[in-house]
Design a protein around this motif. Structure first.
Motif, short mmCIF file in Angstrom:
data_model
loop_
_atom_site.label_atom_id
_atom_site.label_comp_id
_atom_site.label_asym_id
_atom_site.label_seq_id
_atom_site.Cartn_x
_atom_site.Cartn_y
_atom_site.Cartn_z
N ARG A 85 0.83 -1.21 0.00
CA ARG A 85 0.00 0.00 0.00
C ARG A 85 0.86 1.25 0.00
O ARG A 85 0.56 2.24 -0.70
CB ARG A 85 -0.95 0.00 1.21
N ALA A 86 1.96 1.24 0.78
CA ALA A 86 2.85 2.40 0.81
C ALA A 86 3.45 2.68 -0.57
O ALA A 86 3.56 3.84 -1.00
CB ALA A 86 3.96 2.17 1.85
N ILE A 87 3.84 1.62 -1.26
CA ILE A 87 4.42 1.77 -2.60
C ILE A 87 3.36 2.28 -3.58
O ILE A 87 3.62 3.17 -4.41
CB ILE A 87 5.01 0.43 -3.09
N GLY A 88 2.15 1.74 -3.48
CA GLY A 88 1.08 2.19 -4.35
C GLY A 88 0.75 3.65 -4.15
O GLY A 88 0.51 4.39 -5.12
N GLU A 89 0.74 4.09 -2.90
CA GLU A 89 0.44 5.49 -2.61
C GLU A 89 1.55 6.42 -3.09
O GLU A 89 1.29 7.54 -3.53
CB GLU A 89 0.20 5.67 -1.11
N LYS A 90 2.79 5.95 -3.03
CA LYS A 90 3.93 6.80 -3.38
C LYS A 90 4.22 6.80 -4.88
O LYS A 90 4.57 7.83 -5.46
CB LYS A 90 5.17 6.33 -2.61
N TYR A 91 4.06 5.63 -5.53
CA TYR A 91 4.50 5.50 -6.92
C TYR A 91 3.40 5.06 -7.89
O TYR A 91 3.60 5.09 -9.11
CB TYR A 91 5.66 4.50 -7.02
N GLY A 92 2.25 4.62 -7.37
CA GLY A 92 1.18 4.16 -8.26
C GLY A 92 0.43 5.31 -8.91
O GLY A 92 0.70 6.48 -8.64
N PRO A 93 -0.54 4.98 -9.76
CA PRO A 93 -0.91 3.63 -10.18
C PRO A 93 0.10 3.04 -11.17
O PRO A 93 0.88 3.77 -11.78
CB PRO A 93 -2.27 3.83 -10.85
N PHE A 94 0.07 1.69 -11.30
CA PHE A 94 0.99 1.00 -12.19
C PHE A 94 0.23 0.47 -13.40
O PHE A 94 -0.87 -0.08 -13.27
CB PHE A 94 1.67 -0.16 -11.46
N ASP A 95 0.82 0.63 -14.57
CA ASP A 95 0.24 0.04 -15.77
C ASP A 95 0.27 -1.48 -15.68
O ASP A 95 -0.67 -2.15 -16.12
CB ASP A 95 1.02 0.49 -17.01
N LEU A 96 1.35 -2.02 -15.10
CA LEU A 96 1.49 -3.46 -14.96
C LEU A 96 2.28 -3.77 -13.69
O LEU A 96 3.32 -3.14 -13.44
CB LEU A 96 2.23 -4.05 -16.17
N ALA A 97 1.79 -4.71 -12.89
CA ALA A 97 2.52 -5.20 -11.73
C ALA A 97 2.92 -6.65 -11.99
O ALA A 97 2.05 -7.50 -12.23
CB ALA A 97 1.69 -5.11 -10.46
N ILE A 98 4.22 -6.92 -11.97
CA ILE A 98 4.73 -8.28 -12.15
C ILE A 98 4.98 -8.83 -10.76
O ILE A 98 5.90 -8.39 -10.05
CB ILE A 98 6.01 -8.26 -13.01
N LEU A 99 4.14 -9.77 -10.35
CA LEU A 99 4.10 -10.21 -8.96
C LEU A 99 4.32 -11.72 -8.85
O LEU A 99 3.79 -12.49 -9.64
CB LEU A 99 2.74 -9.87 -8.33
#
Length: 343
Positions: free
Chosen positions: A242-256
């Protein structure tokens, strides 16, 4: 200088940088949350019993299907990705080639008779790779950092980008120090015009022998020609998504990562339903699930991860792309969705 698949512990200037990291305490790197590799109630005897009784479909009953793509002629007007099974994949965009966690030796251990690739899953080798501008390495476990692959790739790679401390292995294997860039969490570096790489936290651990935590483990945010990609590496579920999403998102693609999980190590790899939650936390438009379909490092059925993830994603209305090994996808343009794993 290239001897030894175990690599080398950090020393000198590199070790000094490590010891000054805010993520290094008590002689080892630490996760943001308490993360035991195994919970206190787990016993090695119980793990061995589970291993003996592992799922009958732990290994695929027939060869994994794949597509042999000419990577050197790959179209790249938008970021185009080719997955090689497990956590290895190539990204090509406007003449720039990025290779992530390549393992092309056919096994995932310091010895060739353990951790062999599934039949059909090991169709890509170093010779198939084009010249690489950025080789990105998430951490130093054998299924992500492969001695044989790295040493063969050295002449093809302009620059190696990795987590703090991992460069010690690379230097031991013959990579010149001036071609290695190491990141601590939250550090960012511009790579070229319209390309930047940022290291972000993951919930995992490191080590190639009996010692752990001497090098860092990380995920990366790759901003590439106007697109925003999340390169996940290995991670258990945690608040960092969530911290990464708030700081750098949204992402076109997440490779998980989606696979090699187990009830006896619930904090260091995600269960498929947690992968779906992590994608939501990251504000990802599409998920590319990796860390499956090539090696057996857990006791679940080889295709259970993708079955569980696609079921949960359908419930949550999340977009998942499911290419075969070697089948190109084009970010925001073409996402393969064939159900090819039901055998």
């Amino acid at each position: 200088m290239q001897q030894g698949p175990f690599g080398r512990d950090p020393a000198g200037i590199r070790l000094d940088r490590i010891t000054h990291s805010p993520n290094y305490r008590d002689g080892a790197f630490q996760n943001l949350e308490l993360t035991p590799v195994m919970p206190e109630n787990v016993s090695y005897v119980g793990m061995m019993r589970d291993f003996i009784k592992k799922d009958k479909d732990n290994i695929p009953p027939q060869p994994i299907p794949s597509i042999k793509t000419d990577l050197k002629a790959l179209s790249d007007s938008v970021p185009t990705i080719v997955w090689f099974g497990h956590s290895s994949y190539l990204i090509k965009s406007k003449g720039v080639t990025v290779l992530v966690d390549p393992v092309f030796s056919g096994y995932t251990s310091p010895v060739s008779f353990f951790g062999k690739a599934f039949a059909g899953a090991d169709v890509y080798k170093v010779d198939d790779m084009p010249d690489v501008d950025m080789l990105v390495l998430s951490h130093d476990h054998y299924d992500h950092l492969d001695f044989e692959t790295i040493t063969k790739l050295i002449p093809k790679v302009k620059k190696f980008y990795t987590a703090l401390g991992v460069g010690a292995h690379l230097e031991r294997w013959g990579v010149p120090a001036d071609r290695i860039v190491e990141f601590d969490w939250w550090e960012s570096q511009p790579v070229a015009t319209d390309i930047s790489l940022t290291a972000v936290p993951a919930r995992h651990f490191s080590g190639r022998s009996f010692t752990r935590g001497k090098t860092l483990w990380t995920a990366f945010v790759l901003k590439l020609h106007g697109y925003n990609l999340y390169l996940g590496g290995d991670s258990g579920y945690g608040t960092h998504f969530r911290a990464i999403g708030e700081k750098y998102g949204p992402f076109d693609l997440a490779i998980l990562e989606c696979g090699q999980y187990g009830k006896d190590w619930p904090h260091i790899h995600m269960f498929p339903e947690e992968v779906a939650q992590a994608a939501q936390d990251l504000q990802a438009k599409t998920i590319l699930p990796v860390h499956w379909a090539k090696f057996s490092l857990a006791i679940h059925a080889w295709n259970e991860p993708i079955q569980r993830l696609t079921k949960k994603a359908a419930e949550e209305k999340l977009n998942v792309t499911t290419p075969k090994i070697g089948e190109p996808l084009m970010v925001d343009n073409y996402y393969p969705k064939t159900v090819w794993w039901n055998f």
